[in-house]
Design a protein around this motif. Structure first.
Motif, short mmCIF file in Angstrom:
data_model
loop_
_atom_site.label_atom_id
_atom_site.label_comp_id
_atom_site.label_asym_id
_atom_site.label_seq_id
_atom_site.Cartn_x
_atom_site.Cartn_y
_atom_site.Cartn_z
N ASN A 170 0.82 -1.22 0.00
CA ASN A 170 0.00 0.00 0.00
C ASN A 170 0.85 1.26 0.00
O ASN A 170 0.54 2.24 -0.68
N LEU A 174 0.56 0.31 -4.35
CA LEU A 174 -0.88 0.32 -4.65
C LEU A 174 -1.47 1.72 -4.38
O LEU A 174 -2.34 1.89 -3.53
N GLN A 178 -1.68 5.50 -10.05
CA GLN A 178 -0.71 4.47 -10.43
C GLN A 178 0.44 5.01 -11.28
O GLN A 178 1.55 4.49 -11.23
N ARG A 199 -2.67 -5.98 -10.75
CA ARG A 199 -3.32 -4.71 -11.15
C ARG A 199 -4.83 -4.91 -11.24
O ARG A 199 -5.61 -4.06 -10.81
N ALA A 202 -6.18 -5.29 -7.62
CA ALA A 202 -6.06 -4.14 -6.72
C ALA A 202 -6.90 -2.94 -7.14
O ALA A 202 -7.13 -2.04 -6.33
N TYR A 203 -7.33 -2.93 -8.39
CA TYR A 203 -8.11 -1.77 -8.86
C TYR A 203 -9.38 -2.23 -9.56
O TYR A 203 -9.35 -3.22 -10.29
N LYS A 216 -9.09 1.93 -5.97
CA LYS A 216 -8.37 0.85 -5.31
C LYS A 216 -9.33 -0.03 -4.50
O LYS A 216 -10.23 0.48 -3.84
#
Ligand SMILES: C[S@@+](CC[C@H](N)C(=O)[O-])C[C@H]1O[C@@H](n2cnc3c(N)ncnc32)[C@H](O)[C@@H]1O
Length: 276
Positions: A170, A174, A178, A199, A202-203, A216
């Motif tokens: 984090n 993250l 980005q 990716r 996480a998004y 996120k």
């Protein structure tokens, strides 16, 4: 405290790390008890600590020395057949070498565990060779390569405790923006995760007033996706994990456990439940 402890910068560990040490110690004790009682085949079972430290830390709570994972593993009864302790910091391995002087079933390795595990320690540790292992991979942050995690799973012979460093992820990778994350931190994340599929986990794309934006996801979603990876990509049959939180109730890391055996999963579930 030994006089030569002053030679390396000892880690001050928080209560969440003390809990981790207790969990691993309890599981290690159950592990050797079960494997030593197997009558049918003579198995050789080893303890492998990839980021072992010096074997001694300072407790943040009490300011007193506290035993680290390798020293605790050495106290497990019945003992493992062999112990591999690895650390990159030469002063820590020197200290641990001194602690374990005269023990013929201990090898202390100084170097990068990503290299040593891949080339020296994990090859040959297979189910077919009647060898078994309990492997602890406890980095500070994203210092571990996925190929090592995958090797432990695909060996079919290793139970794994893994520090999943969500706070490092984090803080450094993250981010909401980005495009501002450095290439080094993207590479560290992909090396740990195994590819760039983090990716997608996480998004998520969300509609805003004018366009779609990446938002996120939360820690738990990321940990759950990693648990799936351990099963699907690394071939572990059983995976469990618990969040290790600091005094502000923030998750510092997830402690993962992965194994091929249902009995191992049940033991760890029981241990985790006492701390959750
Ligand atoms: C969180 S500490 C380990 C603590 C230990 N597992 C315990 O609980 O007592 C992480 C350790 O990893 C070591 N380290 C960092 N990068 C490494 C690497 N690539 N290979 C081996 N050790 C590494 C550090 O020197 C440090 O001692």
């Amino acid at each position: 405290m030994r006089d030569d402890m002053a030679k390396f910068k000892s880690d001050e560990i928080g209560p969440w790390s003390e809990i981790k040490l207790e969990i691993i110690e309890k599981y290690a004790a159950a592990y050797t008890k079960i494997l030593s009682s197997q009558q049918r085949v003579r198995l050789k079972y080893e303890y492998i600590d990839g980021f072992c430290g010096a074997g001694e830390h300072i407790s943040k709570k009490t300011k007193l020395p506290i035993e680290g994972s390798p020293v605790r593993a050495l106290k497990v009864d019945p003992p493992f057949n062999h112990y591999h302790f690895i650390d990159l910091d030469g002063q820590k391995t020197d200290y641990l070498q001194e602690t374990t002087k005269g023990l013929s079933n201990v090898t202390v390795h100084n170097g990068d565990c990503n290299e040593l595990l891949k080339t020296k320690i994990l090859p040959g540790l297979t189910f077919q060779n009647y060898r078994r292992g309990l492997c602890i991979l406890d980095p500070y942050g994203l210092d571990l390569n996925w190929e090592i995690i995958e090797m432990t799973g695909k060996s079919g012979a290793i139970d794994l405790f893994l520090n999943f460093p969500i706070m490092d992820m984090n803080r450094n990778t993250l981010w909401h923006h980005q495009e501002k994350v450095s290439a080094v931190n993207i590479d560290r994340m992909s090396a740990f995760w195994g590819d760039e599929s983090w990716r997608k986990v996480a998004y998520v794309e969300v509609p805003t007033l004018f366009e779609r934006e990446n938002e996120k996801t939360d820690n738990e979603t990321i940990a759950k996706a990693f648990a799936e990876r351990l099963k699907k990509q690394a071939s572990f049959k059983h995976v469990d994990y618990m969040p290790m939180k600091n005094s502000n109730n923030a998750v510092v890391y997830y402690l993962f456990f992965a194994s091929q055996k249902p009995v191992a999963k049940d033991i760890v579930k029981d241990i985790f439940s006492k701390y959750k």
